[in-house]
Scaffold this active site. Structure first.
Site, PDB file in Angstrom:
ATOM      1  N   ASN A 199      -4.769   4.531  11.687  1.00 44.63           N
ATOM      2  CA  ASN A 199      -5.418   5.357  12.694  1.00 44.63           C
ATOM      3  C   ASN A 199      -6.373   4.490  13.512  1.00 44.63           C
ATOM      4  O   ASN A 199      -6.758   3.393  13.099  1.00 44.63           O
ATOM      5  CB  ASN A 199      -6.205   6.487  12.031  1.00 44.63           C
ATOM      6  N   LYS A 237      -3.667  10.318  19.382  1.00 42.07           N
ATOM      7  CA  LYS A 237      -4.021  10.536  17.974  1.00 42.07           C
ATOM      8  C   LYS A 237      -5.528  10.365  17.759  1.00 42.07           C
ATOM      9  O   LYS A 237      -6.161  11.124  17.009  1.00 42.07           O
ATOM     10  CB  LYS A 237      -3.246   9.532  17.103  1.00 42.07           C
ATOM     11  N   GLY A 248       0.849  -1.185   0.000  1.00 43.66           N
ATOM     12  CA  GLY A 248       0.000   0.000   0.000  1.00 43.66           C
ATOM     13  C   GLY A 248       0.887   1.237   0.000  1.00 43.66           C
ATOM     14  O   GLY A 248       0.901   2.021   0.939  1.00 43.66           O
ATOM     15  N   GLY A 307       2.880   5.471   2.715  1.00 46.33           N
ATOM     16  CA  GLY A 307       3.730   4.320   2.447  1.00 46.33           C
ATOM     17  C   GLY A 307       4.910   4.640   1.549  1.00 46.33           C
ATOM     18  O   GLY A 307       6.038   4.230   1.814  1.00 46.33           O
ATOM     19  N   ASN A 342      -8.884  12.167  15.666  1.00 49.63           N
ATOM     20  CA  ASN A 342      -9.519  11.412  14.581  1.00 49.63           C
ATOM     21  C   ASN A 342     -10.974  11.072  14.866  1.00 49.63           C
ATOM     22  O   ASN A 342     -11.823  11.125  13.972  1.00 49.63           O
ATOM     23  CB  ASN A 342      -8.748  10.116  14.311  1.00 49.63           C
ATOM     24  N   SER A 396      -8.680  13.226   6.327  1.00 53.63           N
ATOM     25  CA  SER A 396      -8.632  12.111   5.376  1.00 53.63           C
ATOM     26  C   SER A 396     -10.028  11.563   5.105  1.00 53.63           C
ATOM     27  O   SER A 396     -10.324  11.126   3.983  1.00 53.63           O
ATOM     28  CB  SER A 396      -7.726  11.002   5.911  1.00 53.63           C
TER      29      SER A 396
END
Length: 323
Positions: free
Chosen positions: A102, A204, A7, A12, A208, A273
């Site tokens: 995540n 994190k 990926g 990546g 998110n 995202s």
């Protein structure tokens, strides 16, 4: 050190380019125009820290790569259960899988200790489908604090941040983590080996779990969400409920909601995202962010009414966008 990046998208390819620059034997696994560009020109990294190009091997066939020491998993978490045919050729007995995801990972309770040791989080590992493909014993956790995007095929724009915190589920500081961390540092990245990575996961996740679904529902940037009084209050409440779940699981997060909000506001007009995925017609990666924490609230007995409400609405959005 032989590393496969399964990926090799924005994150990546960025990691793969850095490891290649450090002298690791890197293999980037991708597809489409992005793969064609990397084969022809390598990975071009555009960064405020200096541009560079890494001519790492790129392919769409993992069998061409063979077994490696590390698989850096750059796939979305909702693709893990289906990645068996891709990852199987890359594995030998001691291959480590570094999952740059995540949210709550499938290995969260692996060697966790306490009353929930070995518990499977159904939201992220339905029926054990992910564990069957990615054995928890192989897992090295990774929390990504870098922001990148694909500016074009084979071109990664590094926006900010270079930290990739890693750690073992059993809280040991292992040789495989130390070796990988050294290679990342040699490539110009920060890669601390954390004795308890779960604290980083929750730090994190605070952002998110709140900003990602709200941004998709409101089609709003980070700054817009922070400056809208009512939305800001909803986000702060979601963060408070998330902290309560973390504490019920014995994890001290060590960051205040005020500090987390201040950091988010500084990001400016950034689209999360999840919002970007919605705009591009891609599946929304919300189970590991939101559904998982609602599930953890159930097993710990923590009341999370705001998380439940936002989850219900955003889950409908995810279903409709996938239709």
């Amino acid at each position: 050190m032989k590393v496969a990046v399964l990926g090799a998208g924005a994150i990546g390819a960025y990691v793969g380019a850095a490891l290649h620059r450090a002298g690791a034997d890197v293999h980037l696994i991708a597809r489409g125009p992005h793969l064609a560009a990397m084969r022809q020109h390598g990975v071009r990294v555009l960064s405020p820290r200096g541009d560079f190009t890494a001519a790492a091997h790129a392919t769409d066939d993992p069998a061409e790569v063979g077994p490696v020491d590390y698989v850096f998993l750059g796939l979305k978490a909702n693709s893990y259960a289906a990645c068996g045919p891709l990852i199987k050729p890359l594995l030998h007995d001691t291959t480590a899988v570094i999952a740059a995801q995540n949210g709550i990972p499938w290995w969260y309770f692996h060697r966790h200790g306490g009353p929930h040791d070995g518990h499977r989080v159904e939201s992220v590992d339905p029926g054990g489908a992910v564990s069957a493909v990615l054995a928890p014993e192989r897992a090295v956790g990774c929390v990504v604090y870098a922001a990148t995007e694909l500016e074009g095929p084979g071109v990664v724009r590094h926006l900010e941040g270079t930290r990739f915190s890693i750690g073992e589920p059993d809280r040991t500081v292992s040789k495989r983590c130390l070796d990988f961390g050294e290679a990342m540092i040699a490539g110009g990245l920060k890669c601390p080996v954390e004795p308890d990575l779960r604290a980083d996961i929750w730090v994190k996740l605070l952002g998110n779990i709140s900003f990602n679904p709200i941004s998709a529902l409101a089609r709003a940037t980070m700054r817009q969400m922070c400056l809208h009084g009512g939305t800001r209050k909803v986000i702060e409440t979601m963060m408070a409920e998330t902290l309560a779940v973390a504490e019920a699981l014995g994890c001290e997060v060590g960051v205040s909601i005020e500090r987390r909000m201040a950091g988010a506001e500084k990001v400016g007009d950034h689209r999360t995202s999840t919002l970007q995925d919605l705009e591009r017609g891609k599946p929304l990666e919300l189970d590991v962010l939101l559904a998982a924490v609602v599930e953890l609230a159930e097993i710990t007995g923590v009341e999370v009414p705001t998380l439940r409400t936002v989850h219900a609405i955003s889950d409908l959005l995810a279903l409709r966008s996938a239709a």
